[in-house]
Enzyme design. Structure first.
Site, PDB file in Angstrom:
ATOM      1  N   ASP A  35       0.830  -1.209   0.000  1.00 61.75           N
ATOM      2  CA  ASP A  35       0.000   0.000   0.000  1.00 61.75           C
ATOM      3  C   ASP A  35       0.859   1.250   0.000  1.00 61.75           C
ATOM      4  O   ASP A  35       2.043   1.223   0.332  1.00 61.75           O
ATOM      5  CB  ASP A  35      -0.838   0.024   1.288  1.00 61.75           C
ATOM      6  CG  ASP A  35      -2.070  -0.851   1.178  1.00 61.75           C
ATOM      7  OD1 ASP A  35      -2.354  -1.330   0.077  1.00 61.75           O
ATOM      8  OD2 ASP A  35      -2.732  -1.040   2.213  1.00 61.75           O
ATOM      9  N   LYS A  57      -4.156   2.858  -2.698  1.00 63.37           N
ATOM     10  CA  LYS A  57      -5.004   3.379  -1.629  1.00 63.37           C
ATOM     11  C   LYS A  57      -4.506   4.728  -1.141  1.00 63.37           C
ATOM     12  O   LYS A  57      -3.572   4.843  -0.376  1.00 63.37           O
ATOM     13  CB  LYS A  57      -5.067   2.436  -0.416  1.00 63.37           C
ATOM     14  CG  LYS A  57      -5.928   1.255  -0.672  1.00 63.37           C
ATOM     15  CD  LYS A  57      -6.611   0.841   0.605  1.00 63.37           C
ATOM     16  CE  LYS A  57      -7.051  -0.592   0.454  1.00 63.37           C
ATOM     17  NZ  LYS A  57      -7.529  -1.120   1.718  1.00 63.37           N
ATOM     18  N   MET A 171      -6.234   8.860   9.784  1.00 67.15           N
ATOM     19  CA  MET A 171      -6.595   9.557   8.534  1.00 67.15           C
ATOM     20  C   MET A 171      -7.532  10.714   8.834  1.00 67.15           C
ATOM     21  O   MET A 171      -8.536  10.916   8.149  1.00 67.15           O
ATOM     22  CB  MET A 171      -7.233   8.558   7.541  1.00 67.15           C
ATOM     23  CG  MET A 171      -6.284   7.444   7.132  1.00 67.15           C
ATOM     24  SD  MET A 171      -7.105   6.069   6.237  1.00 67.15           S
ATOM     25  CE  MET A 171      -7.750   5.084   7.613  1.00 67.15           C
TER      26      MET A 171
END
Lengths: 255, 255
Positions: A35, A57, A171
């Site tokens: 990722d 991603k 995030m």
């Protein structure tokens, strides 16, 4: 020979935070599916002649949709290869690792799960912010600010706004203004300490501290970019005293 | 030479879950101060000629009170030694690591913090129970059932009893009957899946699954002993499908 998948947590960035098991799997891999959140320093430890497949991603777009990643892992293993699925942090904490091994299980492909240091543990340690502390926090909760995965709208803000706990938002950068509004709107004291940790545990680490009320403004001033982790709660007040790791200079922007 | 303290998370038990940084610190140590929760397999990786000091801590009694551990670390470092303070799991998640480095900071002793795989990550990975999952849990909360450290009485049960989240209870074995009563008393559906993981990530791992309602009874039947981790929430329902790690045989008691 039979293929095999290792679902591996790469930790928060510092390659010293890889586990012994993760390193071993990475160095035995025929192919590594990784990722965006896996740091270049970690990728440098993958076996040289392993094939490396970027599965992407970013919070704004998925380079490969999740079902295609699931199918890719199964396909590679069925070719008889030793597959490492390498994910930032821990695969079972906002990593969708469960979905990936569900597919493997259905397809009868053997696998193992190697947990990683999750961003909250790594960033907290390197920022000198204990996640629990008997004077400040008797519990710690991890949520995601990633709007596509449930996101902050569905969270139970009444409980998250109460004192005596630590709240970690993965995030959380883009959702910071909504986060501030939701917390304060549900009774969180605006002066509750809050920190934003950018690229935690790497040499590029930056820690910006303020309050629930001030953090969105500070972030805009400082030009913070992802990946970042937000920590909210009394424990953040210990950062000034307990910070020990020298990342980037305060206020320094990274290219 | 100047002394130095590394506060090191030893992870949940499996020595493969040590980080590269933890192993390096353990192999460079002059003296290691360790807790009961550090597994024998991990202790075997400490440098042979390092002095090993047992600092204890069981939930029933503290072999060394916390302030004496804090003072011991400072004293050893002042002798110019490389001290490793080795704790099970992660030092900043129910590890009281913050208190230990507060003393070091006050005494002007240099230190670093090396995070470890916390029990929740390790046990979840090895039991095939994703801590978050978009169909089941948008957040995960860690609390401690250890009655002396705040304990379950002070927790916000109303929020912890709601669906759509995962609840992890550290040191929850003794508090299991109270835990059941608190959750159900605050509206948690009695059939909510719950698991108890004993000595997770080690060859002695046992996973016992049931519901919030049935778990205390199952535990009594099965003769479970500490260290154990309790996981509550819909994600526990995935264990039957995703379990991959072979620990002890189901129902086997360990000596």
């Amino acid at each position: 020979g039979g293929g095999f998948v290792s679902l591996v947590g790469a930790g928060p960035g510092d390659p010293d935070l890889l586990t012994l098991g993760a390193l071993r799997a990475m160095q035995a891999a025929d192919v590594v599916v990784y990722d965006r959140l896996v740091s270049p320093e970690v990728m440098a430890l993958v076996r040289n002649d392993a094939e490396k497949i970027y599965a992407g991603k970013e919070s704004s777009r998925h380079t490969l949709p999740q079902d295609q990643i699931n199918a890719l892992l199964a396909r590679l293993a069925k070719q008889g290869r030793r597959v490492v699925r390498l994910k930032g942090g821990d695969p079972f904490i906002f990593g969708r690792g469960g979905e990936e091994i569900e597919t493997l299980m259905e397809e009868g492909i053997p696998f193992q799960v190697i947990p990683g240091i999750t961003a909250a543990s790594g960033c907290a340690a390197y920022a000198g912010i204990p996640l629990t502390h008997r004077d400040h926090a008797q519990s710690v909760t991890f949520v995601t600010g990633h709007l596509k995965q449930g996101g902050i709208g569905e969270l139970d803000w009444e409980r998250l706004a109460r004192p005596g706990q630590t709240l970690v938002i993965y995030m959380g950068l883009q959702a910071l203004p909504q986060l501030r509004a939701a917390l304060i709107g549900h009774g969180c004291i605006p002066d509750t300490p809050a920190a934003l940790i950018q690229q935690g545990t790497t040499r590029r680490q930056r820690v910006i501290t303020g309050t629930v009320d001030s953090l969105p403004g500070l972030v805009e001033e400082a030009g913070v970019s992802a990946p970042t982790l937000v920590i909210v709660g009394g424990v953040v007040g210990l950062h000034g005293k307990l910070a020990w790791f020298q990342g980037a200079s305060p206020g320094t922007s990274t290219p």
